[in-house]
Enzyme design. Structure first.
Site, PDB file in Angstrom:
ATOM      1  N   GLN A  34      58.339  26.523  15.643  1.00 20.75           N
ATOM      2  CA  GLN A  34      58.113  27.968  15.712  1.00 20.75           C
ATOM      3  C   GLN A  34      57.057  28.329  16.757  1.00 20.75           C
ATOM      4  OE1 GLN A  34      57.289  28.408  11.545  1.00 20.75           O
ATOM      5  NE2 GLN A  34      55.740  26.809  11.580  1.00 20.75           N
ATOM      6  N   TYR A  64      46.669  36.541  -1.781  1.00 26.84           N
ATOM      7  CA  TYR A  64      47.860  35.696  -1.837  1.00 26.84           C
ATOM      8  C   TYR A  64      47.538  34.282  -2.311  1.00 26.84           C
ATOM      9  CZ  TYR A  64      51.900  33.070  -0.110  1.00 26.84           C
ATOM     10  OH  TYR A  64      52.974  32.226  -0.012  1.00 26.84           O
ATOM     11  N   GLN A  65      46.578  33.645  -1.653  1.00 30.70           N
ATOM     12  CA  GLN A  65      46.294  32.221  -1.945  1.00 30.70           C
ATOM     13  C   GLN A  65      45.779  32.033  -3.371  1.00 30.70           C
ATOM     14  OE1 GLN A  65      46.911  30.589   1.072  1.00 30.70           O
ATOM     15  NE2 GLN A  65      45.548  31.396   2.657  1.00 30.70           N
ATOM     16  N   ASP A 159      54.287  27.372  -0.955  1.00 35.53           N
ATOM     17  CA  ASP A 159      53.693  28.422  -0.118  1.00 35.53           C
ATOM     18  C   ASP A 159      54.490  28.448   1.176  1.00 35.53           C
ATOM     19  OD1 ASP A 159      52.162  30.138   1.339  1.00 35.53           O
ATOM     20  OD2 ASP A 159      50.480  28.756   1.601  1.00 35.53           O
ATOM     21  N   ASP A 162      59.112  32.992   5.321  1.00 28.15           N
ATOM     22  CA  ASP A 162      60.330  33.703   4.919  1.00 28.15           C
ATOM     23  C   ASP A 162      61.578  32.874   5.221  1.00 28.15           C
ATOM     24  OD1 ASP A 162      58.847  35.985   4.095  1.00 28.15           O
ATOM     25  OD2 ASP A 162      58.583  36.518   6.197  1.00 28.15           O
TER      26      ASP A 162
HETATM   27  N1  AAT Z   1      49.313  30.494   3.272  1.00 26.24           N
HETATM   28  C1  AAT Z   1      49.899  31.250   4.320  1.00 26.24           C
HETATM   29  C2  AAT Z   1      51.184  31.761   3.993  1.00 26.24           C
HETATM   30  C3  AAT Z   1      52.370  31.259   4.350  1.00 26.24           C
HETATM   31  S1  AAT Z   1      52.410  29.854   5.254  1.00 26.24           S
HETATM   32  C4  AAT Z   1      53.993  29.157   5.159  1.00 26.24           C
HETATM   33  C5  AAT Z   1      54.002  27.750   5.747  1.00 26.24           C
HETATM   34  O1  AAT Z   1      55.227  27.113   5.383  1.00 26.24           O
HETATM   35  C6  AAT Z   1      53.926  27.657   7.282  1.00 26.24           C
HETATM   36  O2  AAT Z   1      52.787  26.926   7.652  1.00 26.24           O
HETATM   37  C7  AAT Z   1      55.226  26.931   7.683  1.00 26.24           C
HETATM   38  O3  AAT Z   1      55.080  26.079   8.796  1.00 26.24           O
HETATM   39  C8  AAT Z   1      55.536  26.166   6.405  1.00 26.24           C
HETATM   40  N2  AAT Z   1      56.939  25.743   6.250  1.00 26.24           N
HETATM   41  C9  AAT Z   1      58.055  26.426   6.596  1.00 26.24           C
HETATM   42  N3  AAT Z   1      59.155  25.718   6.314  1.00 26.24           N
HETATM   43  C10 AAT Z   1      58.749  24.553   5.751  1.00 26.24           C
HETATM   44  C11 AAT Z   1      59.433  23.404   5.247  1.00 26.24           C
HETATM   45  N4  AAT Z   1      60.765  23.336   5.265  1.00 26.24           N
HETATM   46  N5  AAT Z   1      58.698  22.384   4.743  1.00 26.24           N
HETATM   47  C12 AAT Z   1      57.339  22.456   4.720  1.00 26.24           C
HETATM   48  N6  AAT Z   1      56.638  23.517   5.186  1.00 26.24           N
HETATM   49  C13 AAT Z   1      57.338  24.552   5.705  1.00 26.24           C
HETATM   50  C14 AAT Z   1      53.576  32.042   3.895  1.00 26.24           C
HETATM   51  C15 AAT Z   1      53.588  33.440   4.421  1.00 26.24           C
HETATM   52  C16 AAT Z   1      54.611  34.351   3.806  1.00 26.24           C
HETATM   53  C17 AAT Z   1      54.959  35.494   4.727  1.00 26.24           C
HETATM   54  C18 AAT Z   1      55.588  36.648   4.016  1.00 26.24           C
HETATM   55  N7  AAT Z   1      56.201  37.595   4.929  1.00 26.24           N
END
Ligand code: AAT
Length: 292
Positions: A34, A64-65, A159, A162
């Site tokens: 990405q 959120y966290q 976590d 989208d």
């Molecule tokens: N804590 C911050 C909020 C997030 S981060 C979401 C994380 O998921 C990103 O760092 C992304 O790289 C990771 N991610 C995505 N796909 C995968 C996968 N298949 N396996 C492991 N990690 C992954 C979420 C924000 C929500 C936004 C709402 N609009």
């Protein structure tokens, strides 16, 4: 698009785009998965953006966290083994680490660039990586979970970004099946489950899948995050068959032992009252979720 402003444009929220005034772009990169950007906003602190979508801001990341973490972990006594999928910024790790019963924290994040950028620009979030109980795995959460022995974790926190991009499979039925398999009986999962204002169709599908898979309890909770689309975001909270879990009445309050976490700062958002309140749904959402 207004010059000097960041606007969050996506087909997942057509016809609207929340905007933040940009003071300075601090980082722009392209990973294998990405586009990664960090900017200094004028009113929300630093902002982490992946593929044009806000992942966190310094000002409201606590909402959120803290909620995605403490809703599951405060609902079971003595969580010991916890898995985080996604969450490469480290914020969920910081929150899990507040629980003194926890012995092992695994995290599987797909994108190393998110981890590196968070350590460089968001030290108060990435502080979660410093906890000695944490083991970092860089890879796809779907593949990681498949290899986990049955019944390994007390809690799994998904976590994820989208469902357009690398996180797509994290919203699909086979993934929820692997989550259930990896949890012990009476174990709990919490997943990022989008907005009741924008994504009722996605939520409906997730709830229907979860009702088939999780034989303990299946619930939807939500919170306010001003910089997420529509200003709210929700979570699926489910438990596997085993010792019953009543998510609405936390049995493992964290409020009292929070003071031991000086390096992590204190809780800013979560408390036991907001925990229970998070499960109260507006009528339109309640109808859909309860009918599934
Ligand atoms: N804590 C911050 C909020 C997030 S981060 C979401 C994380 O998921 C990103 O760092 C992304 O790289 C990771 N991610 C995505 N796909 C995968 C996968 N298949 N396996 C492991 N990690 C992954 C979420 C924000 C929500 C936004 C709402 N609009």
């Amino acid at each position: 698009v207004i010059p000097g402003w960041f606007s969050e444009i996506s087909p997942m929220w057509p016809g609207e785009a929340h905007s933040l005034k940009v003071e300075k772009i601090l980082f722009q990169g392209k990973s294998d998965y990405q586009n990664v950007m960090v900017f200094q906003s004028s009113t929300y602190g630093k902002v982490l953006v992946l593929d044009g979508v806000i992942q966190l801001t310094e000002r409201d990341e606590c909402a959120y966290q803290e909620m995605i973490t403490h809703l599951p972990l405060c609902s079971i006594p003595n969580p010991k083994k916890v898995l985080v999928i996604g969450g490469g910024d480290g914020g969920v790790l910081r929150e899990v680490a507040r629980h003194s019963s926890v012995e092992k924290i695994d995290i599987c994040e797909i994108d190393k660039m998110v981890v590196d950028v968070s350590k460089q620009f968001f030290p108060a979030v990435a502080v979660g990586f410093e906890d000695p109980r944490v083991t970092v795995h860089i890879g796809d959460g779907v593949a990681f979970l498949k290899a986990v022995p049955e019944g390994t974790y007390d809690a799994i926190i998904v976590d994820s970004s989208d469902p357009i991009g690398p996180a797509q499979e994290l919203f699909e039925k086979p993934f929820f099946q692997s989550v259930a398999r990896a949890l012990r009986p009476g174990g709990v999962v919490s997943t990022q489950a989008e907005s009741i204002w924008l994504h009722m169709h996605i939520i409906e599908d997730i709830v229907a899948n979860c009702r088939q898979i999780f034989k303990g309890s299946v619930n939807y909770a939500w919170t306010t995050v001003p910089t997420y689309p529509s200003g709210v975001i929700g979570f699926m909270l489910c438990s596997t068959e085993g010792p019953p879990v009543d998510f609405k009445h936390p049995v493992n309050p964290i409020d009292a032992n929070d003071s031991q976490c000086k390096s992590k700062g204190t809780l800013k958002f979560y408390n036991s009252e907001i925990h229970t309140a998070a499960f109260c749904l507006p009528t339109f959402a309640k109808k859909v979720i309860e009918s599934k």
